[in-house]
Motif scaffolding. Structure first.
Motif, PDB file in Angstrom:
ATOM      1  N   ALA A   1      35.899   3.110 -44.687  1.00 42.05           N
ATOM      2  CA  ALA A   1      36.741   2.618 -44.090  1.00 42.05           C
ATOM      3  C   ALA A   1      38.291   1.778 -44.405  1.00 42.05           C
ATOM      4  N   SER A   2      37.922   1.222 -46.166  1.00 42.56           N
ATOM      5  CA  SER A   2      38.984   1.766 -47.009  1.00 42.56           C
ATOM      6  C   SER A   2      39.331   3.177 -47.134  1.00 42.56           C
ATOM      7  N   ARG A   3      38.799   3.561 -47.990  1.00 44.08           N
ATOM      8  CA  ARG A   3      38.940   5.243 -47.512  1.00 44.08           C
ATOM      9  C   ARG A   3      40.026   5.540 -46.537  1.00 44.08           C
ATOM     10  N   ALA A   4      39.355   5.644 -45.248  1.00 40.98           N
ATOM     11  CA  ALA A   4      40.243   6.340 -44.140  1.00 40.98           C
ATOM     12  C   ALA A   4      41.082   5.984 -43.633  1.00 40.98           C
ATOM     13  N   SER A   5      41.301   4.303 -44.209  1.00 41.40           N
ATOM     14  CA  SER A   5      42.597   3.544 -43.717  1.00 41.40           C
ATOM     15  C   SER A   5      43.789   4.241 -44.959  1.00 41.40           C
ATOM     16  N   THR A   6      43.720   4.939 -46.032  1.00 44.39           N
ATOM     17  CA  THR A   6      43.937   5.508 -46.983  1.00 44.39           C
ATOM     18  C   THR A   6      44.992   7.001 -45.966  1.00 44.39           C
ATOM     19  N   ILE A   7      44.470   7.029 -45.495  1.00 49.52           N
ATOM     20  CA  ILE A   7      44.840   9.247 -44.662  1.00 49.52           C
ATOM     21  C   ILE A   7      45.456   8.703 -44.224  1.00 49.52           C
ATOM     22  N   ASP A   8      47.232   9.688 -45.275  1.00 47.53           N
ATOM     23  CA  ASP A   8      48.334   9.985 -44.532  1.00 47.53           C
ATOM     24  C   ASP A   8      48.081  10.418 -43.106  1.00 47.53           C
ATOM     25  N   PRO A   9      48.438   9.873 -42.038  1.00 43.30           N
ATOM     26  CA  PRO A   9      48.793  10.959 -40.077  1.00 43.30           C
ATOM     27  C   PRO A   9      49.088  11.976 -41.046  1.00 43.30           C
ATOM     28  N   ASP A  10      50.198  12.060 -41.680  1.00 40.66           N
ATOM     29  CA  ASP A  10      51.093  13.534 -41.675  1.00 40.66           C
ATOM     30  C   ASP A  10      50.233  14.338 -42.551  1.00 40.66           C
ATOM     31  N   ILE A  11      49.531  13.968 -43.218  1.00 43.11           N
ATOM     32  CA  ILE A  11      48.260  14.882 -44.581  1.00 43.11           C
ATOM     33  C   ILE A  11      47.126  15.223 -43.632  1.00 43.11           C
ATOM     34  N   ALA A  12      47.036  14.254 -42.326  1.00 40.81           N
ATOM     35  CA  ALA A  12      45.779  14.747 -41.757  1.00 40.81           C
ATOM     36  C   ALA A  12      46.714  16.170 -40.536  1.00 40.81           C
ATOM     37  N   ARG A  13      47.429  15.763 -40.044  1.00 41.60           N
ATOM     38  CA  ARG A  13      47.764  16.523 -39.275  1.00 41.60           C
ATOM     39  C   ARG A  13      48.460  18.061 -40.101  1.00 41.60           C
ATOM     40  N   ARG A  14      49.158  18.181 -41.423  1.00 44.50           N
ATOM     41  CA  ARG A  14      48.976  18.972 -42.251  1.00 44.50           C
ATOM     42  C   ARG A  14      47.754  19.663 -42.323  1.00 44.50           C
ATOM     43  N   PHE A  15      46.410  19.402 -42.597  1.00 40.31           N
ATOM     44  CA  PHE A  15      45.744  19.790 -42.918  1.00 40.31           C
ATOM     45  C   PHE A  15      44.639  20.628 -41.581  1.00 40.31           C
ATOM     46  N   ALA A  16      44.876  19.837 -41.049  1.00 44.02           N
ATOM     47  CA  ALA A  16      44.832  20.563 -39.220  1.00 44.02           C
ATOM     48  C   ALA A  16      44.897  21.648 -38.886  1.00 44.02           C
TER      49      ALA A  16
END
Length: 171
Positions: A12-27
């Motif tokens: 949960a701690s790791r997931a909360s530190t994921i930047d949504p923009d980075i997640a979108r760029r990754f996708a």
């Protein structure tokens, strides 16, 4: 019990530190990679006189088959399509002499697929080209790093599959 709770807290701690923009760029990057891999599959398929999806079917049979054929259901799951698609396409590939279809000796409802000798010969004919292509694609990635990336992507694939189940059930 305590370790399970700790693992959940760490995740949960790791997931909360994921930047949504980075997640979108990754996708977006992964989607682009998938498109290019599909284009490469189309080129390889064309050299065998078949379609890209038929080539994916051949590769899945080659990877999954363990000497006694592989069921249509297992191939369909591997290539993420409906079994009826595999049934139709495998019949076409059988007519081209690339696939063997056999009724399972233990269960007459199950059809097992295996590659023909002709398919193995044609795929072997692509081996040199495939090696050169892999050398070019992965020239800056060592074998160990590629193996690690493959494992990480496999874990991500499992998480994405679970995420789709969660979304389908309304989170």
């Amino acid at each position: 019990m305590q370790t399970t709770k700790n693992k959940r807290e760490v995740r949960a701690s790791r997931a909360s530190t994921i930047d949504p923009d980075i997640a979108r760029r990754f996708a977006s990057t992964v989607s682009s990679v998938a498109i290019f891999l599909d284009e490469i599959r189309q080129f390889r398929a064309k050299s065998l006189g078949i379609s890209g999806p038929q080539f994916a079917l051949l590769m899945a049979v080659m990877d999954l088959e363990q000497g006694e054929g592989v069921s249509i259901r297992h191939v369909a799951k591997a290539v993420h399509v409906d079994p009826s698609f595999i049934t139709t396409q495998s019949k076409l590939l059988e007519k081209k002499g690339l696939i063997r279809r056999q009724v399972d000796s233990h269960d007459a409802r199950v059809v097992k697929l295996s590659l023909s000798d002709k398919a193995y010969k044609q795929i072997a004919g692509l081996a040199t080209e495939e090696q050169e292509l892999n050398r070019f694609i992965f020239e800056e990635t060592g074998g160990e790093a590629l193996e690690q990336l493959t494992l990480q992507l496999g874990e991500l694939q499992n998480r994405l599959e679970k995420a789709t189940v969660k979304l389908a059930s309304g989170l």
